[in-house]
Design a protein around this motif. Sequence first.
Motif, PDB file in Angstrom:
ATOM      1  N   ILE A 297      49.112  34.117  47.670  1.00  0.00           N
ATOM      2  CA  ILE A 297      48.543  32.780  47.859  1.00  0.00           C
ATOM      3  C   ILE A 297      47.022  32.872  47.933  1.00  0.00           C
ATOM      4  O   ILE A 297      46.312  32.100  47.293  1.00  0.00           O
ATOM      5  CB  ILE A 297      49.125  32.122  49.133  1.00  0.00           C
ATOM      6  CG1 ILE A 297      50.604  31.785  48.917  1.00  0.00           C
ATOM      7  CG2 ILE A 297      48.337  30.870  49.501  1.00  0.00           C
ATOM      8  CD1 ILE A 297      51.336  31.382  50.174  1.00  0.00           C
ATOM      9  N   GLU A 298      46.528  33.830  48.710  1.00  0.00           N
ATOM     10  CA  GLU A 298      45.082  34.006  48.835  1.00  0.00           C
ATOM     11  C   GLU A 298      44.453  34.359  47.490  1.00  0.00           C
ATOM     12  O   GLU A 298      43.387  33.856  47.137  1.00  0.00           O
ATOM     13  CB  GLU A 298      44.772  35.102  49.854  1.00  0.00           C
ATOM     14  CG  GLU A 298      43.305  35.287  50.127  1.00  0.00           C
ATOM     15  CD  GLU A 298      43.020  36.334  51.180  1.00  0.00           C
ATOM     16  OE1 GLU A 298      41.831  36.659  51.352  1.00  0.00           O
ATOM     17  OE2 GLU A 298      43.967  36.839  51.811  1.00  0.00           O
ATOM     18  N   PHE A 299      45.135  35.185  46.705  1.00  0.00           N
ATOM     19  CA  PHE A 299      44.629  35.565  45.385  1.00  0.00           C
ATOM     20  C   PHE A 299      44.519  34.344  44.477  1.00  0.00           C
ATOM     21  O   PHE A 299      43.507  34.157  43.790  1.00  0.00           O
ATOM     22  CB  PHE A 299      45.539  36.627  44.760  1.00  0.00           C
ATOM     23  CG  PHE A 299      45.135  37.023  43.376  1.00  0.00           C
ATOM     24  CD1 PHE A 299      44.043  37.843  43.172  1.00  0.00           C
ATOM     25  CD2 PHE A 299      45.851  36.570  42.277  1.00  0.00           C
ATOM     26  CE1 PHE A 299      43.657  38.215  41.893  1.00  0.00           C
ATOM     27  CE2 PHE A 299      45.479  36.931  40.992  1.00  0.00           C
ATOM     28  CZ  PHE A 299      44.382  37.758  40.807  1.00  0.00           C
ATOM     29  N   ARG A 300      45.540  33.499  44.479  1.00  0.00           N
ATOM     30  CA  ARG A 300      45.503  32.293  43.636  1.00  0.00           C
ATOM     31  C   ARG A 300      44.365  31.357  44.062  1.00  0.00           C
ATOM     32  O   ARG A 300      43.692  30.778  43.215  1.00  0.00           O
ATOM     33  CB  ARG A 300      46.853  31.565  43.689  1.00  0.00           C
ATOM     34  CG  ARG A 300      47.938  32.262  42.882  1.00  0.00           C
ATOM     35  CD  ARG A 300      49.165  31.394  42.718  1.00  0.00           C
ATOM     36  NE  ARG A 300      49.853  31.118  43.966  1.00  0.00           N
ATOM     37  CZ  ARG A 300      50.817  31.869  44.499  1.00  0.00           C
ATOM     38  NH1 ARG A 300      51.219  32.959  43.878  1.00  0.00           N
ATOM     39  NH2 ARG A 300      51.387  31.530  45.637  1.00  0.00           N
ATOM     40  N   GLU A 301      44.157  31.234  45.376  1.00  0.00           N
ATOM     41  CA  GLU A 301      43.069  30.385  45.853  1.00  0.00           C
ATOM     42  C   GLU A 301      41.715  30.952  45.430  1.00  0.00           C
ATOM     43  O   GLU A 301      40.822  30.203  45.015  1.00  0.00           O
ATOM     44  CB  GLU A 301      43.135  30.251  47.379  1.00  0.00           C
ATOM     45  CG  GLU A 301      44.300  29.405  47.852  1.00  0.00           C
ATOM     46  CD  GLU A 301      44.445  29.404  49.366  1.00  0.00           C
ATOM     47  OE1 GLU A 301      43.672  30.105  50.064  1.00  0.00           O
ATOM     48  OE2 GLU A 301      45.345  28.706  49.857  1.00  0.00           O
ATOM     49  N   MET A 302      41.565  32.259  45.524  1.00  0.00           N
ATOM     50  CA  MET A 302      40.310  32.887  45.111  1.00  0.00           C
ATOM     51  C   MET A 302      40.094  32.726  43.616  1.00  0.00           C
ATOM     52  O   MET A 302      38.959  32.529  43.158  1.00  0.00           O
ATOM     53  CB  MET A 302      40.303  34.364  45.507  1.00  0.00           C
ATOM     54  CG  MET A 302      40.176  34.579  46.996  1.00  0.00           C
ATOM     55  SD  MET A 302      40.268  36.300  47.479  1.00  0.00           S
ATOM     56  CE  MET A 302      38.674  36.876  46.935  1.00  0.00           C
ATOM     57  N   GLN A 303      41.167  32.810  42.849  1.00  0.00           N
ATOM     58  CA  GLN A 303      41.064  32.618  41.401  1.00  0.00           C
ATOM     59  C   GLN A 303      40.581  31.203  41.078  1.00  0.00           C
ATOM     60  O   GLN A 303      39.710  31.022  40.221  1.00  0.00           O
ATOM     61  CB  GLN A 303      42.433  32.838  40.751  1.00  0.00           C
ATOM     62  CG  GLN A 303      42.481  33.989  39.829  1.00  0.00           C
ATOM     63  CD  GLN A 303      43.853  34.160  39.202  1.00  0.00           C
ATOM     64  OE1 GLN A 303      44.860  33.610  39.649  1.00  0.00           O
ATOM     65  NE2 GLN A 303      43.915  34.961  38.171  1.00  0.00           N
ATOM     66  N   LYS A 304      41.130  30.211  41.782  1.00  0.00           N
ATOM     67  CA  LYS A 304      40.700  28.825  41.564  1.00  0.00           C
ATOM     68  C   LYS A 304      39.233  28.656  41.918  1.00  0.00           C
ATOM     69  O   LYS A 304      38.483  27.987  41.202  1.00  0.00           O
ATOM     70  CB  LYS A 304      41.551  27.867  42.405  1.00  0.00           C
ATOM     71  CG  LYS A 304      42.959  27.690  41.896  1.00  0.00           C
ATOM     72  CD  LYS A 304      43.747  26.760  42.780  1.00  0.00           C
ATOM     73  CE  LYS A 304      45.198  26.688  42.336  1.00  0.00           C
ATOM     74  NZ  LYS A 304      45.988  25.813  43.234  1.00  0.00           N
ATOM     75  N   ASP A 305      38.816  29.269  43.035  1.00  0.00           N
ATOM     76  CA  ASP A 305      37.409  29.187  43.431  1.00  0.00           C
ATOM     77  C   ASP A 305      36.511  29.834  42.381  1.00  0.00           C
ATOM     78  O   ASP A 305      35.450  29.301  42.043  1.00  0.00           O
ATOM     79  CB  ASP A 305      37.181  29.878  44.784  1.00  0.00           C
ATOM     80  CG  ASP A 305      37.786  29.101  45.939  1.00  0.00           C
ATOM     81  OD1 ASP A 305      38.125  27.914  45.762  1.00  0.00           O
ATOM     82  OD2 ASP A 305      37.913  29.703  47.033  1.00  0.00           O
ATOM     83  N   LEU A 306      36.937  30.971  41.870  1.00  0.00           N
ATOM     84  CA  LEU A 306      36.153  31.663  40.842  1.00  0.00           C
ATOM     85  C   LEU A 306      36.044  30.823  39.579  1.00  0.00           C
ATOM     86  O   LEU A 306      34.964  30.713  38.981  1.00  0.00           O
ATOM     87  CB  LEU A 306      36.781  33.022  40.527  1.00  0.00           C
ATOM     88  CG  LEU A 306      36.103  33.844  39.438  1.00  0.00           C
ATOM     89  CD1 LEU A 306      34.665  34.169  39.842  1.00  0.00           C
ATOM     90  CD2 LEU A 306      36.886  35.117  39.181  1.00  0.00           C
ATOM     91  N   GLU A 307      37.142  30.205  39.165  1.00  0.00           N
ATOM     92  CA  GLU A 307      37.113  29.355  37.980  1.00  0.00           C
ATOM     93  C   GLU A 307      36.170  28.166  38.180  1.00  0.00           C
ATOM     94  O   GLU A 307      35.410  27.806  37.274  1.00  0.00           O
ATOM     95  CB  GLU A 307      38.518  28.871  37.640  1.00  0.00           C
ATOM     96  CG  GLU A 307      39.426  29.975  37.115  1.00  0.00           C
ATOM     97  CD  GLU A 307      40.878  29.542  37.002  1.00  0.00           C
ATOM     98  OE1 GLU A 307      41.205  28.375  37.302  1.00  0.00           O
ATOM     99  OE2 GLU A 307      41.699  30.399  36.627  1.00  0.00           O
ATOM    100  N   ALA A 308      36.207  27.559  39.376  1.00  0.00           N
ATOM    101  CA  ALA A 308      35.324  26.425  39.660  1.00  0.00           C
ATOM    102  C   ALA A 308      33.865  26.871  39.653  1.00  0.00           C
ATOM    103  O   ALA A 308      32.996  26.173  39.114  1.00  0.00           O
ATOM    104  CB  ALA A 308      35.690  25.805  41.006  1.00  0.00           C
ATOM    105  N   THR A 309      33.583  28.030  40.214  1.00  0.00           N
ATOM    106  CA  THR A 309      32.219  28.546  40.237  1.00  0.00           C
ATOM    107  C   THR A 309      31.738  28.860  38.825  1.00  0.00           C
ATOM    108  O   THR A 309      30.588  28.568  38.471  1.00  0.00           O
ATOM    109  CB  THR A 309      32.140  29.807  41.129  1.00  0.00           C
ATOM    110  OG1 THR A 309      32.586  29.467  42.443  1.00  0.00           O
ATOM    111  CG2 THR A 309      30.736  30.347  41.197  1.00  0.00           C
TER     112      THR A 309
END
Length: 55
Positions: free
Chosen positions: A25-37
């Motif tokens: 779950i944490e990995f998916r959230e970090m991936q979304k944050d990275l994509e947004a950045t």
Amino acid sequence: MRQEVQDCHLEMDEMHDQFREDEAIEFREMQKDLEATAKNCRILQFKLRKMERRN
């Protein structure tokens, strides 16, 4: 005694599964944050090039 050991092993397995799930779950959230950045970075680069052309 054996039943207690088996129960402990089952409990440990459940804890490992929960830990892996939390990590996923944490990995998916970090991936979304990275994509947004990355998207914001592309937008800023576009705006910078536009301002450079204007100047």
